[in-house]
Design a protein around this motif. Structure first.
Motif, PDB file in Angstrom:
ATOM      1  N   LEU A   1       0.898  -0.896  -0.085  1.00  0.00           N
ATOM      2  CA  LEU A   1      -0.017  -0.025   0.189  1.00  0.00           C
ATOM      3  C   LEU A   1       0.858   1.162   0.052  1.00  0.00           C
ATOM      4  N   ALA A   2       2.064   1.421   0.881  1.00  0.00           N
ATOM      5  CA  ALA A   2       2.692   2.390   1.228  1.00  0.00           C
ATOM      6  C   ALA A   2       3.056   3.196  -0.199  1.00  0.00           C
ATOM      7  N   PRO A   3       3.582   2.521  -1.379  1.00  0.00           N
ATOM      8  CA  PRO A   3       4.091   3.529  -2.506  1.00  0.00           C
ATOM      9  C   PRO A   3       3.045   4.159  -3.199  1.00  0.00           C
ATOM     10  N   GLY A   4       1.813   3.696  -3.149  1.00  0.00           N
ATOM     11  CA  GLY A   4       0.583   4.579  -3.741  1.00  0.00           C
ATOM     12  C   GLY A   4      -0.044   5.773  -2.935  1.00  0.00           C
ATOM     13  N   GLN A   5       0.320   5.732  -1.774  1.00  0.00           N
ATOM     14  CA  GLN A   5      -0.255   6.796  -0.808  1.00  0.00           C
ATOM     15  C   GLN A   5       0.488   8.200  -0.961  1.00  0.00           C
ATOM     16  N   PHE A   6       0.250   8.845  -2.223  1.00  0.00           N
ATOM     17  CA  PHE A   6       0.477  10.108  -2.448  1.00  0.00           C
ATOM     18  C   PHE A   6      -0.142  11.264  -1.751  1.00  0.00           C
ATOM     19  N   GLY A   7      -1.449  11.094  -1.422  1.00  0.00           N
ATOM     20  CA  GLY A   7      -2.197  12.019  -1.068  1.00  0.00           C
ATOM     21  C   GLY A   7      -2.234  13.148  -2.011  1.00  0.00           C
ATOM     22  N   THR A   8      -2.230  14.503  -1.370  1.00  0.00           N
ATOM     23  CA  THR A   8      -2.252  15.506  -2.339  1.00  0.00           C
ATOM     24  C   THR A   8      -0.710  16.068  -2.797  1.00  0.00           C
ATOM     25  N   ASN A   9       0.025  15.576  -2.340  1.00  0.00           N
ATOM     26  CA  ASN A   9       1.543  16.099  -2.293  1.00  0.00           C
ATOM     27  C   ASN A   9       2.052  15.647  -3.790  1.00  0.00           C
TER      28      ASN A   9
ATOM     29  N   ALA B   1      -1.735  17.282 -18.176  1.00  0.00           N
ATOM     30  CA  ALA B   1      -3.058  17.416 -17.976  1.00  0.00           C
ATOM     31  C   ALA B   1      -3.196  18.300 -16.558  1.00  0.00           C
ATOM     32  N   THR B   2      -4.510  18.659 -16.419  1.00  0.00           N
ATOM     33  CA  THR B   2      -4.700  19.408 -14.971  1.00  0.00           C
ATOM     34  C   THR B   2      -5.905  19.199 -14.583  1.00  0.00           C
ATOM     35  N   SER B   3      -5.871  18.941 -13.132  1.00  0.00           N
ATOM     36  CA  SER B   3      -7.004  18.552 -12.225  1.00  0.00           C
ATOM     37  C   SER B   3      -7.891  19.822 -11.780  1.00  0.00           C
ATOM     38  N   ALA B   4      -9.059  19.721 -11.220  1.00  0.00           N
ATOM     39  CA  ALA B   4      -9.622  20.803 -10.892  1.00  0.00           C
ATOM     40  C   ALA B   4      -9.134  21.403  -9.444  1.00  0.00           C
ATOM     41  N   ALA B   5      -8.507  20.234  -8.822  1.00  0.00           N
ATOM     42  CA  ALA B   5      -7.711  20.679  -7.387  1.00  0.00           C
ATOM     43  C   ALA B   5      -6.842  19.379  -7.424  1.00  0.00           C
ATOM     44  N   PRO B   6      -5.917  19.529  -6.448  1.00  0.00           N
ATOM     45  CA  PRO B   6      -4.944  18.183  -6.259  1.00  0.00           C
ATOM     46  C   PRO B   6      -5.764  17.255  -5.951  1.00  0.00           C
ATOM     47  N   THR B   7      -5.463  16.137  -6.751  1.00  0.00           N
ATOM     48  CA  THR B   7      -6.096  14.694  -6.487  1.00  0.00           C
ATOM     49  C   THR B   7      -5.549  13.952  -5.156  1.00  0.00           C
TER      50      THR B   7
ATOM     51  N   TYR C   1       6.173   9.986 -14.478  1.00  0.00           N
ATOM     52  CA  TYR C   1       4.970  10.419 -14.278  1.00  0.00           C
ATOM     53  C   TYR C   1       5.073  11.508 -13.236  1.00  0.00           C
ATOM     54  N   THR C   2       4.882  12.683 -13.297  1.00  0.00           N
ATOM     55  CA  THR C   2       5.204  13.570 -12.325  1.00  0.00           C
ATOM     56  C   THR C   2       3.802  14.522 -12.019  1.00  0.00           C
ATOM     57  N   ARG C   3       3.524  14.782 -10.846  1.00  0.00           N
ATOM     58  CA  ARG C   3       2.392  15.430 -10.303  1.00  0.00           C
ATOM     59  C   ARG C   3       2.881  16.546  -9.434  1.00  0.00           C
ATOM     60  N   SER C   4       2.383  17.818  -9.443  1.00  0.00           N
ATOM     61  CA  SER C   4       2.770  19.027  -8.575  1.00  0.00           C
ATOM     62  C   SER C   4       1.471  19.984  -8.419  1.00  0.00           C
ATOM     63  N   GLY C   5       0.725  19.838  -7.342  1.00  0.00           N
ATOM     64  CA  GLY C   5      -0.329  20.710  -7.365  1.00  0.00           C
ATOM     65  C   GLY C   5      -1.637  20.036  -8.331  1.00  0.00           C
ATOM     66  N   THR C   6      -1.850  20.611  -9.206  1.00  0.00           N
ATOM     67  CA  THR C   6      -3.000  20.230 -10.359  1.00  0.00           C
ATOM     68  C   THR C   6      -2.427  19.347 -11.501  1.00  0.00           C
ATOM     69  N   SER C   7      -1.050  19.689 -11.635  1.00  0.00           N
ATOM     70  CA  SER C   7      -0.567  19.324 -12.547  1.00  0.00           C
ATOM     71  C   SER C   7       0.191  18.036 -12.943  1.00  0.00           C
ATOM     72  N   LEU C   8      -0.313  17.112 -13.961  1.00  0.00           N
ATOM     73  CA  LEU C   8       0.158  16.076 -14.148  1.00  0.00           C
ATOM     74  C   LEU C   8       0.965  15.930 -15.580  1.00  0.00           C
ATOM     75  N   LYS C   9       2.067  15.509 -15.611  1.00  0.00           N
ATOM     76  CA  LYS C   9       2.856  15.305 -16.815  1.00  0.00           C
ATOM     77  C   LYS C   9       3.466  13.745 -16.974  1.00  0.00           C
ATOM     78  N   VAL C  10       3.752  13.728 -18.371  1.00  0.00           N
ATOM     79  CA  VAL C  10       4.101  12.410 -18.699  1.00  0.00           C
ATOM     80  C   VAL C  10       5.393  12.534 -19.656  1.00  0.00           C
ATOM     81  N   TYR C  11       6.400  11.620 -19.295  1.00  0.00           N
ATOM     82  CA  TYR C  11       7.543  11.822 -20.071  1.00  0.00           C
ATOM     83  C   TYR C  11       8.179  10.713 -20.520  1.00  0.00           C
ATOM     84  N   ILE C  12       8.401  10.280 -21.713  1.00  0.00           N
ATOM     85  CA  ILE C  12       8.840   9.204 -22.396  1.00  0.00           C
ATOM     86  C   ILE C  12      10.300   9.516 -23.051  1.00  0.00           C
ATOM     87  N   ASP C  13      11.345   8.629 -22.540  1.00  0.00           N
ATOM     88  CA  ASP C  13      12.721   8.986 -22.851  1.00  0.00           C
ATOM     89  C   ASP C  13      13.331  10.492 -22.705  1.00  0.00           C
ATOM     90  N   GLY C  14      12.886  11.065 -21.628  1.00  0.00           N
ATOM     91  CA  GLY C  14      13.428  12.158 -21.082  1.00  0.00           C
ATOM     92  C   GLY C  14      12.692  13.457 -21.879  1.00  0.00           C
TER      93      GLY C  14
END
Length: 427
Positions: free
Chosen positions: A268-276, A372-378, A353-366
């Motif tokens: 369970l622990a690795p997936g407990q990101f909260g809103t961080n 994408a953007t969520s309405a509030a931090p998921t 994959y990175t997330r900060s605040g409401t921003s979600l990003k995907v990188y492939i090979d750097g």
């Protein structure tokens, strides 16, 4: 025969004596003023050369400005034979060729240091070559540097000098340590080293690492967490193989379209990101051609929305997708589709994959390939275990277990920068 009278003889004798006396004075019986010819022939002040005497001879004569050594009349124009020019003036300080012809480039009727030497004329220090010419290999030749401006090649070179024989500029190297810009934002600061702009990598791939599984164990079903305390467990359809760098990797080998044992479970622990902020990073190699989708990494247990982070790959369309939701209603959801992606070409690829605040990003090979953007931090609470490979507890008809190899799976408790991600693409 005519006889000379005594009185005439006496006068002639007196003339001879006077003439001889005058000649003695001219030959130095009285002190003469010092002039430039008192210096040795061939001194550093020499101007006229044998070559010039020969080159500027016209009808057996050469015209020169002769240095007299007199303050009142420093020069006089002489017109003399080529041989006299060579014998009497070649190498004498101050003497130089001239002309009283207004159409000649050497026109200098009063010896004022005017005029210039034409093309192919032997060079000399007293008279310059004409415009557009330069003294090269002893003669005035076309100056190929006329109009050429030598600019620095780049920030790591300084302005050079032009070679008149080729028209090409030199490119001196700037001193080591000179500031420059290598156009790479991921290297700071940039300085010149040996004429090359070199930057120091500014990436950080170690701080705030929460978990890391390298799969370098000699055997067994446990994948050790070298950065945290969440060891992984290999499913029965998982084996240990060799990675791109010769280290260990794991390979998922489903025995059927939907194989519930083709995974590595990290708890369970690795997936407990909260809103961080967070980052998930891994290396992947697969050739997945099935028409449906399959799980790559995440903690998804629902066919639709729920509380999870889920990365998938569609074998038929090559679409790579990343989704996150806070609950079954899809609150604060965000999703990224990368179409087409290169992930199923059978080669190793780095994915992040990175997330900060409401921003979600995907990188492939750097490279950033989607966001994408969520309405509030998921708020990801990690209610289900985090896995690579199969996570859904049931087999949907359009769902497949992906045959794939994974290596160096990591999570961070911060959003890695683009420079950080790019640095991890070099094994």
């Amino acid at each position: 025969m005519r006889h000379i009278s005594s009185s005439l003889s006496t006068r002639f004798s007196m003339f001879v004596l006077v003439s001889l006396s005058a000649g003695a004075v001219a030959m130095g019986c009285v002190a003469a003023p010092t002039d430039s010819h008192d210096e040795p022939r061939g001194s550093t002040d020499s101007a006229l050369t044998e070559g010039q005497c020969e080159y500027f001879e016209v009808n057996g004569k050469v015209q020169i400005c002769h240095a007299t050594g007199s303050a009142n009349h420093p020069y006089t124009v002489l017109r003399l034979s080529e041989q006299a020019c060579i014998d009497g003036h070649d190498g004498h300080p101050g003497d130089y060729v001239t002309s009283t012809d207004p159409s000649s480039p050497l026109y200098d009727p009063t010896c004022q240091g005017q005029g210039c030497l034409p093309k192919n004329a032997p060079c000399g220090p007293m008279v310059p070559c004409c415009d557009g010419l330069t003294c090269r290999e002893g003669t005035c030749q076309v100056d190929l540097c006329t109009g050429v401006v030598c600019a620095p090649l780049d920030a790591c070179h300084t302005a050079g000098t032009c070679d008149p024989s080729t028209g090409l500029c030199s490119n001196p190297v700037a001193p080591d340590g000179t500031a420059c810009d290598d156009s790479d934002a991921c290297t700071q600061p940039d300085t010149c080293q040996g004429g090359v702009c070199t930057g120091t990598p500014a990436a950080d791939t170690t701080s705030n690492m929460a978990h890391r599984w390298t799969f370098d164990e000699a055997g067994g079903s446990t994948a050790l967490d070298s950065a945290g305390t969440s060891n992984g467990t290999l499913g029965s359809s998982t084996s240990r193989t060799v990675s791109f760098d010769g280290s260990g990797a794991i390979t998922l080998t489903p025995t059927q379209q939907c194989d519930l044992n083709a995974h590595v479970d990290f708890g369970l622990a690795p997936g407990q990101f909260g809103t961080n902020a967070f980052t998930v990073s891994y290396w992947l190699k697969t050739t997945f051609n099935a028409p449906g989708s399959g799980d790559l990494i995440g903690n998804r247990v629902e066919g639709s929305a729920g509380n999870f982070l889920s990365a998938r790959l569609n074998g038929g369309t090559s679409v790579a997708s990343l989704e996150m939701y806070e609950n079954a209603a899809g609150t604060n959801g965000a999703g990224v589709n990368v179409s087409p992606s290169p992930l199923n070409d059978g080669s190793w690829h780095h994915v992040a994959y990175t997330r900060s605040g409401t921003s979600l990003k995907v990188y492939i090979d750097g490279v950033l390939v989607g966001s994408a953007t969520s309405a509030a931090p998921t708020n990801l609470t990690g209610a289900n275990s985090f896995r690579i490979g199969r996570r859904l507890p049931t087999c949907l008809s359009t769902f497949s277990s992906i045959p794939a190899s994974f290596d160096d799976v990591r999570t961070y408790s911060r959003e890695l920068s683009a420079c950080d991600v790019a640095a991890m693409t070099t094994p």
